[in-house]
Enzyme design. Structure first.
Site, PDB file in Angstrom:
ATOM      1  N   TYR A 104      36.347  20.317  52.533  1.00 46.62           N
ATOM      2  CA  TYR A 104      35.766  19.146  51.857  1.00 46.62           C
ATOM      3  C   TYR A 104      36.403  17.863  52.382  1.00 46.62           C
ATOM      4  CZ  TYR A 104      34.294  15.992  48.113  1.00 46.62           C
ATOM      5  OH  TYR A 104      33.754  14.941  47.403  1.00 46.62           O
ATOM      6  N   LYS A 151      34.532  14.879  54.605  1.00 47.68           N
ATOM      7  CA  LYS A 151      34.432  13.520  54.082  1.00 47.68           C
ATOM      8  C   LYS A 151      35.152  12.513  54.981  1.00 47.68           C
ATOM      9  CE  LYS A 151      31.866  14.189  50.444  1.00 47.68           C
ATOM     10  NZ  LYS A 151      30.520  13.565  50.355  1.00 47.68           N
ATOM     11  N   ILE A 164      35.623  10.266  39.576  1.00 48.91           N
ATOM     12  CA  ILE A 164      34.358   9.888  38.944  1.00 48.91           C
ATOM     13  C   ILE A 164      33.860  11.087  38.135  1.00 48.91           C
ATOM     14  CG2 ILE A 164      32.002   9.074  39.298  1.00 48.91           C
ATOM     15  CD1 ILE A 164      34.135   7.071  40.180  1.00 48.91           C
TER      16      ILE A 164
END
Length: 267
Positions: free
Chosen positions: A158, A162, A193
């Protein structure tokens, strides 16, 4: 006049979370929104709730044939797009078998994550540029992550994907500038978030509230962000207000990447 009046905006991974918030805000700001996702039921529901300003298309961002089909449909119906938000992404924890740490990583899982998170953005930019060259002022917004700037030992695929999105954004920005295309390209790096991606990690009920408080304690602003916080940043980068902004990385993370969460204690 709404900030995105008259613009056609394509958003990937828009069936929920950050993508959904961006689609809804863009429509509120006057854009015609093309909602895409692999979850057809949720994606159609989002487009239906927005109303006449939205249309849904199925899109697996990792499949170039699907980008080609969508691009042809958009060209026939709209002629061009003015905004592209490459938002679709996966952690790999639920979409692959893992493990994801650097010593034991499973290569099939590594490729699964990169195929969506990185190949999906590269393909989006490829077909987005073709659909934007005839626009007056166009903008590509790539959703990267805090994890694209710092290391994540338990989620190397991941983090790697990114980080690559962050760098590819700058290459696209410079390429379009060199070619004289009316296209800007910027990345957004959300952190902490509160989206559906967190649900399985936070649990339910009292456990969820406790987990949220624990995460928030490590954020300088002492709270988790919302999908709308990210959507507001995307709206700025999509609008003509940012006409002199390209190749940047916008951190929306409550101050995490400022480093203050690692500051020494006064005690």
């Amino acid at each position: 006049m709404p900030r995105l009046h008259g613009k056609v905006a394509l958003i990937t991974g828009a069936a929920r979370g950050i993508g959904q918030a961006i689609a809804e805000l863009f429509a509120d700001e006057g854009a015609q929104v093309i909602v895409t996702d692999i979850n057809d039921e949720l994606g159609r529901a989002v487009a239906s709730a927005i109303g006449e300003q939205a249309q849904y298309f199925h899109l697996d961002v990792s499949q170039e044939a699907q980008w080609q089909l969508l691009s042809n449909n958009i060209e026939k119906q709209y002629g061009k797009i003015d905004v592209l938000v490459n938002n679709a992404g996966i952690t790999g924890f639920f979409e692959s078998s893992g493990p994801h740490d650097p010593e034991n990583l499973d290569m099939d899982s590594w490729h699964t994550v990169h195929k969506t998170n990185l190949d999906g953005v590269a393909l989006g930019c490829k077909y987005g540029i073709k659909l934007m060259k005839s626009a007056v002022a166009a903008s590509i917004v790539n959703i990267s992550s805090r994890s694209g700037i710092v290391g994540i030992p338990a989620a190397t695929a991941y983090a790697s994907s990114k980080a690559a999105v962050r760098n590819h954004t700058k290459s696209v920005a410079l390429y379009c500038a060199e070619k004289g295309y009316p296209i800007r390209c910027n990345s957004i790096h959300p952190g902490a978030i509160l989206t559906p991606m967190w649900d399985s990690m936070l649990g339910e009920g009292d456990q969820r509230e406790t987990a949220i408080k624990k995460v928030a304690a490590d954020v300088p602003l002492k709270r988790m962000g919302t999908s709308l916080d990210v959507a507001y940043g995307a709206a700025y980068l999509a609008s003509d207000e940012s006409h002199y902004v390209t190749g940047i990385e916008l951190n929306i993370d409550g101050g995490i990447l400022a480093g203050s969460s690692a500051a020494p204690s006064r005690d």
